[in-house]
Design an enzyme around this catalytic site. Structure first.
Site, PDB file in Angstrom:
ATOM      1  N   GLN A   1      31.855  17.978  -7.022  1.00 11.22           N
ATOM      2  CA  GLN A   1      32.331  16.646  -6.732  1.00 11.22           C
ATOM      3  C   GLN A   1      32.879  16.893  -5.249  1.00 11.22           C
ATOM      4  OE1 GLN A   1      32.128  17.920  -9.625  1.00 11.22           O
ATOM      5  NE2 GLN A   1      32.163  16.555 -11.205  1.00 11.22           N
TER       6      GLN A   1
ATOM      7  N   THR B   1      -3.969  -5.066   0.651  1.00  5.59           N
ATOM      8  CA  THR B   1      -3.161  -3.877   1.025  1.00  5.59           C
ATOM      9  C   THR B   1      -4.144  -2.751   1.915  1.00  5.59           C
ATOM     10  OG1 THR B   1      -4.119  -2.709  -1.088  1.00  5.59           O
ATOM     11  CG2 THR B   1      -2.481  -3.738  -1.328  1.00  5.59           C
TER      12      THR B   1
ATOM     13  N   ARG C   1      31.766  31.802  -9.103  1.00  2.00           N
ATOM     14  CA  ARG C   1      30.642  31.476  -9.758  1.00  2.00           C
ATOM     15  C   ARG C   1      29.554  31.498  -8.745  1.00  2.00           C
ATOM     16  NH1 ARG C   1      30.030  25.168 -11.916  1.00  2.00           N
ATOM     17  NH2 ARG C   1      30.760  24.385  -9.839  1.00  2.00           N
TER      18      ARG C   1
ATOM     19  N   HIS D   1      21.303  25.936 -12.607  1.00  3.53           N
ATOM     20  CA  HIS D   1      22.003  26.816 -12.934  1.00  3.53           C
ATOM     21  C   HIS D   1      21.259  28.198 -13.135  1.00  3.53           C
ATOM     22  CE1 HIS D   1      25.026  24.167 -14.819  1.00  3.53           C
ATOM     23  NE2 HIS D   1      24.154  23.388 -15.262  1.00  3.53           N
TER      24      HIS D   1
ATOM     25  N   LYS E   1       0.839  -1.212   0.011  1.00  5.60           N
ATOM     26  CA  LYS E   1       0.009  -0.021   0.085  1.00  5.60           C
ATOM     27  C   LYS E   1       1.081   1.173   0.021  1.00  5.60           C
ATOM     28  CE  LYS E   1      -4.610   0.930   0.534  1.00  5.60           C
ATOM     29  NZ  LYS E   1      -5.703   0.444  -0.622  1.00  5.60           N
TER      30      LYS E   1
END
Length: 305
Positions: A230, A60, A180, A258, A15
């Site tokens: 990273q 369920t 940035r 972005h 469920k």
């Protein structure tokens, strides 16, 4: 002539979308937990699929009812603890259930703070900063596998981020960025290798959540430099493993969100647009976006002893 045969190699049913609010009233101080729960059971036979025999099917709807009944009986101390209660119930009550998986997500509520700065006893405000998730997988005869995680944690910083010295060939068009804007939506999942008395699931989640923000933002006055998504991702994973010894491994996904500087050079007749003016103007770009994922496990960390 060879007769072709078929075999069910995997099955599960359950469920989804079971929503529940649990209110605990300890004197004048009340506590709430709002969850959305999904249950999934695997049986030791496939006769319902192959022959339409439903005699072993735990409906369920029954699974849904179980969520509410066990919440009433045992309360909800944390998503992980409640998931363990549910999974253990299905395995212990129904001998033909060989695997139970419970997935949970928690709606974020915080206590209202009054004008004196005191947390309210019984009033709460929805604070959708992120979504807390948990999962419990219990296979008969084995120890439970408990996982937890974060969804939809959107963060942004306007400096202290760079991306330079990446591969430069005939396909490259992206310039080096020494400073940035960095934004991402963090998805994290970690698995507990140990479940002991020292493990507080709520505290562990808070620690993991805070670690993501600490590595991303750094000190309030100075920030912290990120040479790449990273590297920030790895440092976050490493900090969580170091701070929560029960966590065995952690996976994180951090897609680039972005924001590109809007080209104001198209408007040469308007003076001053190339200067500082009121600040910088960016254009949010939904797609395409970079996708950065990794998993860090304990064996990858070198001991400092």
């Amino acid at each position: 002539m060879v007769k072709e045969s078929f075999k069910i190699i995997e099955s599960a049913y359950g469920k989804a979308g079971v929503k529940i609010l649990h209110v605990s009233k300890q004197g004048s101080v009340h506590t709430i937990r709002e969850l959305e729960v999904e249950t999934s059971l695997t049986l030791n036979n496939h006769k319902a699929y192959e022959r339409g025999d439903n005699s072993d099917i735990i409906a369920t709807d029954t699974q849904k009812n179980t969520v509410y009944i066990l919440a009433k009986q045992y309360g909800i101390s944390s998503p992980e603890e409640f998931g363990l209660i549910l999974a253990n119930h299905f395995i212990s009550k129904y001998p033909w259930v060989v695997k139970a998986k419970v997935t949970l997500s928690a709606h974020p509520w915080q206590r209202v703070t009054d004008t004196a700065g005191r947390p309210h006893n019984h009033a709460f405000v929805s604070t959708p900063l992120s979504v807390r998730v948990a999962s419990v997988l219990l296979i008969r005869g084995q120890m439970p596998v408990v996982s937890a995680g974060i969804r939809d944690l959107r963060v942004l910083k306007t400096t202290q981020s760079a991306f330079v010295n990446f591969v430069s060939d005939e396909y490259r068009s992206l310039p080096d960025f020494k400073d940035r804007l960095f934004s991402t939506i963090v998805t994290a999942d970690w698995t507990y290798g140990k479940i002991n008395q020292e493990l507080d699931f709520d505290s562990a989640f808070s620690t993991a959540h805070a670690s993501v923000l600490e590595v991303f933002a750094g000190p309030a006055d100075k920030g912290i430099f990120s040479p790449s998504v990273q590297n920030s991702q790895f440092l976050t994973q490493k900090m969580i493993l170091e701070k929560i010894p029960q966590v065995e491994q952690i996976s994180i996904s951090m897609p680039n969100v972005h924001y590109f500087g809007f080209d104001l050079s198209k408007f040469p007749k308007i003076p001053g647009l190339e200067g500082k003016c009121s600040g910088d103007v960016y254009l949010p770009v939904d797609k395409p976006s970079g996708q950065i994922t990794s998993t860090l496990a304990r064996g990858m960390i070198t001991s400092k002893l």
